[in-house]
Design a protein around this motif. Structure first.
Motif, PDB file in Angstrom:
ATOM      1  N   LEU A  21       0.949  -1.154   0.115  1.00 21.33           N
ATOM      2  CA  LEU A  21       0.118  -0.093   0.023  1.00 21.33           C
ATOM      3  C   LEU A  21       0.727   1.360   0.053  1.00 21.33           C
ATOM      4  O   LEU A  21       1.983   1.197   0.739  1.00 21.33           O
ATOM      5  CB  LEU A  21      -1.045   0.184   1.356  1.00 21.33           C
ATOM      6  N   VAL A  22       0.307   2.334  -0.546  1.00 24.55           N
ATOM      7  CA  VAL A  22       1.089   3.596  -0.662  1.00 24.55           C
ATOM      8  C   VAL A  22       0.313   4.241   0.258  1.00 24.55           C
ATOM      9  O   VAL A  22      -0.988   4.586   0.605  1.00 24.55           O
ATOM     10  CB  VAL A  22       0.999   4.278  -1.911  1.00 24.55           C
ATOM     11  N   THR A  23       1.296   4.796   1.564  1.00 23.83           N
ATOM     12  CA  THR A  23       0.505   5.627   2.641  1.00 23.83           C
ATOM     13  C   THR A  23       0.791   6.968   2.816  1.00 23.83           C
ATOM     14  O   THR A  23       1.907   7.171   2.523  1.00 23.83           O
ATOM     15  CB  THR A  23       0.840   4.586   3.929  1.00 23.83           C
ATOM     16  N   ILE A  24      -0.143   7.717   3.263  1.00 28.19           N
ATOM     17  CA  ILE A  24      -0.199   9.021   3.206  1.00 28.19           C
ATOM     18  C   ILE A  24      -0.673   9.544   4.618  1.00 28.19           C
ATOM     19  O   ILE A  24      -1.565   9.351   4.833  1.00 28.19           O
ATOM     20  CB  ILE A  24      -0.641   9.798   2.156  1.00 28.19           C
ATOM     21  N   ALA A  25       0.127  10.419   5.259  1.00 23.61           N
ATOM     22  CA  ALA A  25      -0.179  10.957   6.639  1.00 23.61           C
ATOM     23  C   ALA A  25      -0.463  12.531   6.470  1.00 23.61           C
ATOM     24  O   ALA A  25       0.466  13.362   5.779  1.00 23.61           O
ATOM     25  CB  ALA A  25       0.888  10.755   7.685  1.00 23.61           C
ATOM     26  N   GLN A  26      -1.791  12.875   6.415  1.00 21.27           N
ATOM     27  CA  GLN A  26      -2.399  14.180   6.478  1.00 21.27           C
ATOM     28  C   GLN A  26      -2.455  14.776   7.883  1.00 21.27           C
ATOM     29  O   GLN A  26      -3.320  14.362   8.610  1.00 21.27           O
ATOM     30  CB  GLN A  26      -3.568  14.298   5.742  1.00 21.27           C
ATOM     31  N   ILE A  27      -1.316  15.638   8.458  1.00 20.84           N
ATOM     32  CA  ILE A  27      -1.076  15.691   9.572  1.00 20.84           C
ATOM     33  C   ILE A  27      -1.502  17.100   9.901  1.00 20.84           C
ATOM     34  O   ILE A  27      -1.180  18.207   9.632  1.00 20.84           O
ATOM     35  CB  ILE A  27       0.418  15.638  10.012  1.00 20.84           C
TER      36      ILE A  27
END
Length: 273
Positions: A98-104
């Motif tokens: 999976l490609v994972t993105i953190a929107q912080i």
């Protein structure tokens, strides 16, 4: 998919997971349990390519681990990685197809920051995101992979500054240090991340896997290094001095929502040794 600490919704090949572990998004056994279940289900579902993590708490993304429940959250991590270690759980996330993105948005410190670092990309709201890696304030090595990631991302000198100072860093400075991909206006970050996630998800998953595998071969530390950091933290947190400093922090409001709005100042006020 129904979780106690995550709100999950799907948009085509993108899955959005909003973190909601009241009162302050501590990383405790319930959140680790739900992250394990989410990863197991999503990795087994070929229709999902990109996983985006957000927070439903405007002040906290993930605050840090719940220091009163270390054995419990480690046991939940073991259900996925076979060992009681969130460092290995986070490394599993980095190695995932999976490609994972953190929107912080909000504060992300300690193991919360280590979780964000384990994601493939990090985008932070200028107005609200606050980063910190404060374990050395208790005499501890960060146990969830921060040492491995931060040295590679920002170099030896800045990694030492970040960890040894146990200070808070805003999104602008985090971007300048190479800690995150970008600092962005809060009004733009959601649309930007959503568009990026859908763009990536529109490309073949085989390319995601090939690129991540080769990038990780260069930039992701071996499992043994994450395990070693986890073990050092686990041994250190049982030390009498660490326990004494944790108790002193708890007396000053550690692990309470209001006090941790300005955690760096409170840690600076702990008794000196």
């Amino acid at each position: 998919m129904d979780y106690d600490t995550l709100t999950v919704r799907a948009e085509d090949a993108v899955l959005f997971a909003g973190i909601r572990n009241r009162p302050m998004n501590l990383l405790g056994p319930e959140l680790v349990r739900d992250l394990v279940a989410l990863l197991q289900r999503t990795e087994a579902d070929d229709t999902t390519k990109v996983l985006v993590f957000t927070s439903e708490d405007p002040d906290y993304f993930i605050s840090h681990v719940d220091v009163t429940r270390i054995a419990e959250y480690r046991a939940e991590a073991a259900k996925l990685v076979g060992e009681p270690s969130i460092a290995l759980l986070f490394r599993h996330l980095s190695a995932s197809r999976l490609v994972t993105i953190a929107q912080i948005e909000g504060r992300v410190r300690g193991a919360g920051n280590e979780f964000a670092l384990a994601c493939d990309m990090q985008f932070a709201a200028r107005e609200s995101a606050i980063f910190g890696q404060f374990e050395p304030a208790f005499g501890l090595l960060p146990g969830g992979g921060a040492t491995q990631h931060l040295v590679r991302l920002m170099g030896r000198n800045r990694a030492l500054e970040v960890m040894l100072s146990a200070q808070d860093y805003d999104a602008e400075l985090a971007e300048r240090y190479g800690w995150i991909n970008r600092a962005m206006p809060a009004g733009e970050i959601g649309d930007f991340v959503r568009a990026l996630a859908h763009r990536i998800a529109g490309f073949p998953g085989s390319g995601h896997v090939a690129v991540k595998n080769r990038v990780n071969a260069i930039a992701l530390a071996p499992v043994e290094d994450f395990r070693r950091d986890s073990d050092i933290f686990g041994d250190g947190v049982r030390d009498s001095e660490a326990q004494s400093r944790i108790r002193a922090a708890v007396e000053r409001g550690f692990q309470t929502r209001d006090a941790e709005m300005d955690l760096a100042r409170m840690l600076g006020d702990l008794p000196h040794h």
